[in-house]
Design a protein around this motif. Structure first.
Motif, PDB file in Angstrom:
ATOM      1  N   UNK A   5       6.160   1.295  10.383  1.00 12.53           N
ATOM      2  CA  UNK A   5       7.378   2.036  10.012  1.00 12.53           C
ATOM      3  C   UNK A   5       8.290   1.144   9.162  1.00 12.53           C
ATOM      4  N   UNK A   6       8.415  -0.111   9.562  1.00  6.81           N
ATOM      5  CA  UNK A   6       9.246  -1.041   8.786  1.00  6.81           C
ATOM      6  C   UNK A   6       8.648  -1.216   7.384  1.00  6.81           C
ATOM      7  N   UNK A   7       7.327  -1.313   7.326  1.00  6.98           N
ATOM      8  CA  UNK A   7       6.660  -1.463   6.017  1.00  6.98           C
ATOM      9  C   UNK A   7       6.941  -0.243   5.142  1.00  6.98           C
ATOM     10  N   UNK A   8       6.860   0.958   5.755  1.00  8.37           N
ATOM     11  CA  UNK A   8       7.133   2.175   4.985  1.00  8.37           C
ATOM     12  C   UNK A   8       8.600   2.195   4.540  1.00  8.37           C
TER      13      UNK A   8
ATOM     14  N   UNK B 119       8.942  -0.109   1.710  1.00  8.65           N
ATOM     15  CA  UNK B 119       8.325   0.453   0.495  1.00  8.65           C
ATOM     16  C   UNK B 119       9.262   1.475  -0.139  1.00  8.65           C
ATOM     17  N   UNK B 120       9.914   2.278   0.684  1.00  6.98           N
ATOM     18  CA  UNK B 120      10.807   3.319   0.144  1.00  6.98           C
ATOM     19  C   UNK B 120      12.070   2.698  -0.467  1.00  6.98           C
ATOM     20  N   UNK B 121      12.545   1.616   0.139  1.00  5.36           N
ATOM     21  CA  UNK B 121      13.701   0.909  -0.444  1.00  5.36           C
ATOM     22  C   UNK B 121      13.293   0.299  -1.786  1.00  5.36           C
ATOM     23  N   UNK B 122      12.092  -0.313  -1.810  1.00  5.31           N
ATOM     24  CA  UNK B 122      11.588  -0.906  -3.061  1.00  5.31           C
ATOM     25  C   UNK B 122      11.431   0.187  -4.126  1.00  5.31           C
ATOM     26  N   UNK B 123      10.960   1.358  -3.699  1.00  7.46           N
ATOM     27  CA  UNK B 123      10.789   2.481  -4.637  1.00  7.46           C
ATOM     28  C   UNK B 123      12.141   2.906  -5.216  1.00  7.46           C
ATOM     29  N   UNK B 124      13.155   2.899  -4.355  1.00  8.04           N
ATOM     30  CA  UNK B 124      14.504   3.274  -4.806  1.00  8.04           C
ATOM     31  C   UNK B 124      14.943   2.360  -5.955  1.00  8.04           C
ATOM     32  N   UNK B 125      14.775   1.045  -5.750  1.00  2.00           N
ATOM     33  CA  UNK B 125      15.195   0.095  -6.797  1.00  2.00           C
ATOM     34  C   UNK B 125      14.297   0.193  -8.023  1.00  2.00           C
ATOM     35  N   UNK B 126      13.026   0.479  -7.804  1.00  4.17           N
ATOM     36  CA  UNK B 126      12.089   0.662  -8.919  1.00  4.17           C
ATOM     37  C   UNK B 126      12.518   1.871  -9.759  1.00  4.17           C
TER      38      UNK B 126
ATOM     39  N   UNK C 227       0.848  -1.209   0.000  1.00  8.21           N
ATOM     40  CA  UNK C 227       0.000   0.000   0.000  1.00  8.21           C
ATOM     41  C   UNK C 227       0.878   1.252   0.000  1.00  8.21           C
ATOM     42  N   UNK C 228       1.909   1.236   0.837  1.00  9.83           N
ATOM     43  CA  UNK C 228       2.796   2.407   0.914  1.00  9.83           C
ATOM     44  C   UNK C 228       3.561   2.605  -0.392  1.00  9.83           C
ATOM     45  N   UNK C 229       3.960   1.492  -1.018  1.00 12.42           N
ATOM     46  CA  UNK C 229       4.729   1.598  -2.271  1.00 12.42           C
ATOM     47  C   UNK C 229       3.862   2.229  -3.368  1.00 12.42           C
ATOM     48  N   UNK C 230       2.596   1.810  -3.430  1.00 14.42           N
ATOM     49  CA  UNK C 230       1.740   2.374  -4.479  1.00 14.42           C
ATOM     50  C   UNK C 230       1.552   3.874  -4.246  1.00 14.42           C
ATOM     51  N   UNK C 231       1.464   4.276  -2.987  1.00 19.19           N
ATOM     52  CA  UNK C 231       1.346   5.707  -2.677  1.00 19.19           C
ATOM     53  C   UNK C 231       2.634   6.449  -3.065  1.00 19.19           C
TER      54      UNK C 231
END
Lengths: 238, 305
Positions: free
Chosen positions: B239-242, B245-252, B40-44
């Motif tokens: 917080x860990x999920x966020x 998500x931000x790490x995943x966004x970085x690689x994306x 959910x956080x990644x999509x946001x």
């Protein structure tokens, strides 16, 4: 030490769980609360443990009225009590050490002290070396001994036991009673709710008898005497 | 005093151990709820990044000029210079940039980078000389004023066409608004999902540990002491999920950079923008807050004892 003054507790208005109970429990005393099922023994223990509040009357601990204490103060006061249940109330999926350590954890002592104290009380109840076993894997007698160890761990001034031998065999029941008497000899006040007349006869202590929520008799030491009941009923009639 | 401090440190240690104990006892439940939250956080975060880049792109397009005048092929450099000075003298015109035919071709080749050779195959008429006209704020905001100026300029003999970008402005503004709305909408949705997921996870934990909680109360634990591990559990999970998500966004974004990095300049934008450190910190804080709110919702029934 503990004074109950005209205490009543109503779960249903027409049928009081406890009615007009006045009682003094001295420091270092061993007291039985006797009576059949539904007599009000557990309710009285719950009132002493401050798990439930009185509807009328008052309860004093060392001269202080505890009927209107704030919830956080009640929690702190409970740390000076140990409570033992017929169904042990151990957390089955936690280790024996974790169960016994709970009251110490709540007080805020160090993990090292908890470790040391758990070993001491386990030794005291004759169960050394089972710290890491899951509480749910123990026999009924062992579980009750672990429950006693948990109650003993914070060195409480008051031990409340609700039918502690109710689900135990004779050997285990005697062991538990030995433990409670030993704790009492070291200065702690012990209040035991029981319906077991044999037990009270074998180990005589001051006894308070309840029937349908009412105080129907005392005995100073030894088996309960019915003439006391007659006296009380006569007094009540007057 | 020292003893009191030690007591609090020990209590905090026990609370933290209790919080991590909850995770250790139900690892799969926490894994799945953290994964759901992270999705959910990644999509946001991804939508926010798209909105930021869309704004940059639109800003780039809009910023190029507010009005462009294309000159006839026969216009000389001297005539262009005279026209530039004349336009600059008009009330409401802030700045005028002149681009010759040669400069137009060169700019085209430069903008296309590796594909710049395409320009050499196009006819001369494809790169007319032009004037980019920047208006004052007052005129820029007035649609009528812009149209009147365009009508006035289109009557000048050497001018071939006046481009006002009216449609573009409207479409780009709509796109920008849509991007921002989508980001906000997804942000709110992600927050609601986070609160609900954390609430459900904590409620499951409370339910599974009902007996433990009752025993803790019996032995003198305050309501706060009982609730705190659950609050920490919920806050840490979100917080860990966020963070995940931000790490995943970085690689994306690394991947997107590789695919779209060379196309963005063609579309008139710069390099692909990423969310800045302050935004990332706000998002982590938002995740933590959502976790605390979700956990608190589940703990309402654990009243003081």
């Amino acid at each position: 030490m503990i004074r109950l003054f005209r205490v009543s507790k109503f779960f249903k208005p027409e049928n009081p769980a406890l009615f007009d109970i006045s009682l003094d429990i001295e420091q270092g005393e061993f007291l039985y609360i006797a009576g059949a099922s539904g007599a009000g023994k557990s309710t009285l223990l719950n009132l002493l443990h401050l798990s439930t509040q009185v509807d009328t009357g008052s309860i004093q601990f060392n001269g202080h009225d505890v009927s209107s204490l704030k919830p956080s103060a009640v929690s702190v006061l409970r740390r000076s009590m140990g409570i033992i249940f017929q169904d042990f109330k151990l957390i089955e999926d936690l280790s024996v050490a974790a169960n016994i350590g709970l009251p110490l954890e709540v007080i805020g002592v160090s993990p090292a002290y908890i470790h040391q104290r758990v070993s001491e009380v386990l030794d005291e109840v004759g169960l050394s070396g089972i710290e890491n076993e899951m509480a749910g894997t123990l026999s009924g007698g062992e579980q009750q001994r672990v429950a006693i160890a948990r109650a003993l761990a914070p060195n409480p001034q008051l031990i409340l036991a609700d039918e502690p031998t109710g689900s135990l065999d004779t050997y285990s029941a005697n062991f538990v009673l030995d433990m409670l008497e030993s704790i009492n000899e070291r200065g702690a006040t012990v209040v035991v709710a029981t319906h077991d007349r044999m037990l009270m006869a074998a180990r005589p202590h001051r006894t308070l008898a309840l029937e349908n929520g009412k105080l129907v008799g005392f005995s100073r030491k030894g088996a309960f005497k019915t003439k006391d009941v007659k006296k009380i009923k006569k007094a009540e009639a007057v | 005093m020292e003893q009191q401090q030690g007591k609090w440190i020990h209590k905090l240690t026990h609370v933290l151990l209790r919080a991590t104990g909850g995770v250790r006892r139900r690892p799969w439940l926490h894994f799945f709820s953290t994964f759901t939250l992270a999705a959910a956080f990644l999509s946001f975060a991804a939508t926010l990044t798209v909105a930021v880049n869309l704004n940059q792109l639109i800003g780039g397009w809009v910023g190029n000029s507010e009005m462009t005048v294309y000159l006839k092929d026969s216009t000389t450099k001297e005539e262009m210079q005279k026209l530039k000075n004349a336009v600059l003298a008009i009330d409401g015109v802030d700045e005028v940039h002149a681009t010759t035919k040669e400069e137009a071709r060169a700019n085209f080749a430069k903008d296309l980078g590796a594909y710049g050779d395409i320009g050499s195959s196009l006819p001369k008429s494809a790169f007319p000389a032009s004037l980019d006209i920047y208006l004052t704020d007052e005129l820029s905001k007035s649609k009528d004023g812009r149209q009147q100026l365009a009508a006035r300029l289109s009557k000048v003999n050497m001018i071939e066409e006046v481009e006002l970008y009216e449609d573009w402005f409207e479409r780009l503004s709509a796109m920008s608004t849509m991007g921002r709305t989508a980001a906000w909408g997804l942000g709110i949705l992600a927050a609601v999902v986070a609160i609900l997921v954390v609430a459900a996870t904590v409620r499951t934990g409370v339910s599974a540990r009902r007996k433990e909680i009752a025993v803790m109360r019996f032995v003198g634990a305050t309501g706060r002491y009982v609730r705190l591990p659950f609050l920490i559990e919920g806050a840490a999970e979100a917080t860990i999920a966020m963070g995940g998500a931000l790490i995943a966004l970085h690689y994306l974004m690394e991947h997107v950079d590789g695919v779209l990095g060379s196309i963005m300049p063609l579309l008139g934008g710069g390099s692909i923008l990423r969310l800045g450190a302050p935004v990332l910190l706000y998002m982590l804080g938002g995740g933590l807050l959502a976790g605390v709110i979700g956990a608190r919702l589940s703990l309402r029934k654990l009243e003081e004892a």
